[in-house]
Design an enzyme around this catalytic site. Structure first.
Site, PDB file in Angstrom:
ATOM      1  N   THR A   1       0.857  -1.189   0.000  1.00 52.66           N
ATOM      2  CA  THR A   1       0.000   0.000   0.000  1.00 52.66           C
ATOM      3  C   THR A   1       0.890   1.235   0.000  1.00 52.66           C
ATOM      4  OG1 THR A   1      -1.778   1.178   1.173  1.00 52.66           O
ATOM      5  CG2 THR A   1      -0.210  -0.025   2.531  1.00 52.66           C
TER       6      THR A   1
ATOM      7  N   HIS B   1       2.649 -11.675  14.194  1.00 57.38           N
ATOM      8  CA  HIS B   1       3.713 -12.205  15.051  1.00 57.38           C
ATOM      9  C   HIS B   1       3.469 -13.661  15.460  1.00 57.38           C
ATOM     10  CE1 HIS B   1       7.322 -11.792  17.166  1.00 57.38           C
ATOM     11  NE2 HIS B   1       7.074 -10.734  17.921  1.00 57.38           N
TER      12      HIS B   1
END
Length: 413
Positions: A332, A384
């Protein structure tokens, strides 16, 4: 007569919202002509007339939710004048209305007194003074419901407060709900905007999202573009932008750190060895992420052409559902709107997204000297749960190194 039904909308899409009717009841339509637009979670879908005729009935209005196969309109064969003639009911003679009975005149006998509403009797077993009993009769309070012991005037007043409706409850529902000021506007969110909101919140709630940052010296890429842009445009018919460099750099980094090109399914990691890169595009209806497929097999010109085509179709609401599905990683670019730094949100079920930002001339240390260089902050948000912090940092460093050394993109990307 032909019924206009909601068509199949694509994989995993089962309903839509009526967006805009392009024809009104009574309008003539031609076979193959678009008559209504449907809003789905991902794209807008045009519904076309399968027969020529007149749109005689619209069953669903703008804003209504419809499912696949629902009938939303009816087309009658023929011309508009014929349809209006056949639809017009024959005149019916109006029957004379019966004369309403006259209301009985109220009695005006001299000395007559209007009858009072009956007052419920006070139970004799209640302990209360005559003044309290009289007040209860005047106010219509049932003393048996007030106090089990001796009833005082304070008990009577408390009972009245409980029975009295609150000012908010006494207002009509419409007045209570209407809290907008005259200089405010209530606007219904589109289905796409509602879906974007839900998915962004879901991504934050379901993923262990973390972001790491770095900065890139854009001097080398800008030099290549300056030297090559005219010849590139003449040869390929498309401009040489920054997105092709970053797409190639991302592919090279994903090959080095494959868990950023994966997704989680239950207790399994699905690591993908194909590189379908989503490119975020801002449209009037919200952000969409069309996918550049097989980016590892495309040339710079191929990538630039594909991105330009997808972006144009996105802004014209011409994307198909298949254009938005199956991405493995997303890029993006908030820099096109002036963003200096931001934290991109994951595009679930993907586990990585790269954010590009604006280029600014900044003083940096180069070989012990302070120089002014065109610098860009880049950000990597990652899940994560399966991507370790060291892995994410090294991925971003790999992207930085390839952008600062564009020749390496020919090998790594």
């Amino acid at each position: 007569m032909a019924e206009v039904k909601v068509p199949t909308l694509g994989e995993s899409i089962v309903e839509a919202t009526i967006g805009q009717w392009l024809k009104n009841e009574g309008d003539a339509v031609e076979s193959g002509e678009t008559i209504v637009e449907l809003e789905t979670d991902k794209v807008n879908v045009e519904v076309i007339a399968e027969e020529s005729g007149v749109l005689t009935s619209i069953a669903k209005q703008a804003g209504d939710t419809v499912a696949i196969g629902d009938t939303i309109a009816v087309i009658q064969p023929g011309s508009a004048s014929a349809a209006s003639t056949s639809a017009a009911p024959a005149p019916v003679a109006e029957a004379p209305k019966p004369e309403a009975p006259k209301a009985a005149a109220p009695s005006t006998t001299a000395g007559s007194v209007p009858a009072k509403a009956p007052v419920p009797p006070v139970a004799s077993g209640v302990r209360a003074t005559p003044s309290v009993r009289r007040a209860a009769l005047e106010q219509g309070v049932d003393l048996t419901q007030v106090q089990s012991g001796r009833v005082e005037l304070a008990h009577l007043q408390a009972a009245q407060q409980v029975a009295k409706p609150s000012p908010a409850a006494a207002q009509p529902a419409a007045q209570v709900a209407s809290t907008e000021r005259p200089d405010e506007e209530r606007v219904r969110m589109s289905r796409r905007r509602i879906t974007i909101a839900k998915r962004l919140v879901e991504a934050q709630h379901t993923a262990a999202m973390l972001t790491t940052f770095n900065e890139v010296d854009m001097s080398a890429v800008m030099d290549v573009r300056k030297r090559r842009k005219d010849a590139f445009k003449d040869k390929h018919g498309v401009g040489l932008g920054f997105m092709s460099f970053f797409t190639k750099a991302v592919v090279g980094a994903l090959k080095q750190f494959p868990r950023l090109n994966a997704e989680i399914q239950g207790d399994d990691m699905i690591i993908k060895h194909h590189y379908d890169i989503g490119i975020a595009v801002a449209t009037e209806g919200g952000l969409v992420v069309p996918v550049v497929r097989g980016a590892d097999r495309l040339t710079f010109a191929d990538i630039e052409r594909e991105i330009a085509s997808l972006a144009a179709r996105a802004r014209d609401n011409k994307l198909g559902v298949e254009d938005l599905q199956g991405g493995t990683f997303t890029i993006t670019n908030g820099g096109t709107f002036g963003s200096l730094m931001s934290t991109p949100i994951l595009n679930a079920p993907q586990v990585g997204i790269l954010g590009m930002h604006g280029i600014q001339q900044r003083p940096v240390a180069v070989n012990g000297q302070v120089e002014i260089r065109p610098m860009m902050y880049i950000a990597l948000s990652y899940d994560h749960r399966i991507v370790d912090g060291s892995e994410a940092v090294r991925f971003l460093v790999a992207v930085k190194q390839m952008i600062e050394d564009p020749e390496s993109l020919l090998i790594e990307g």
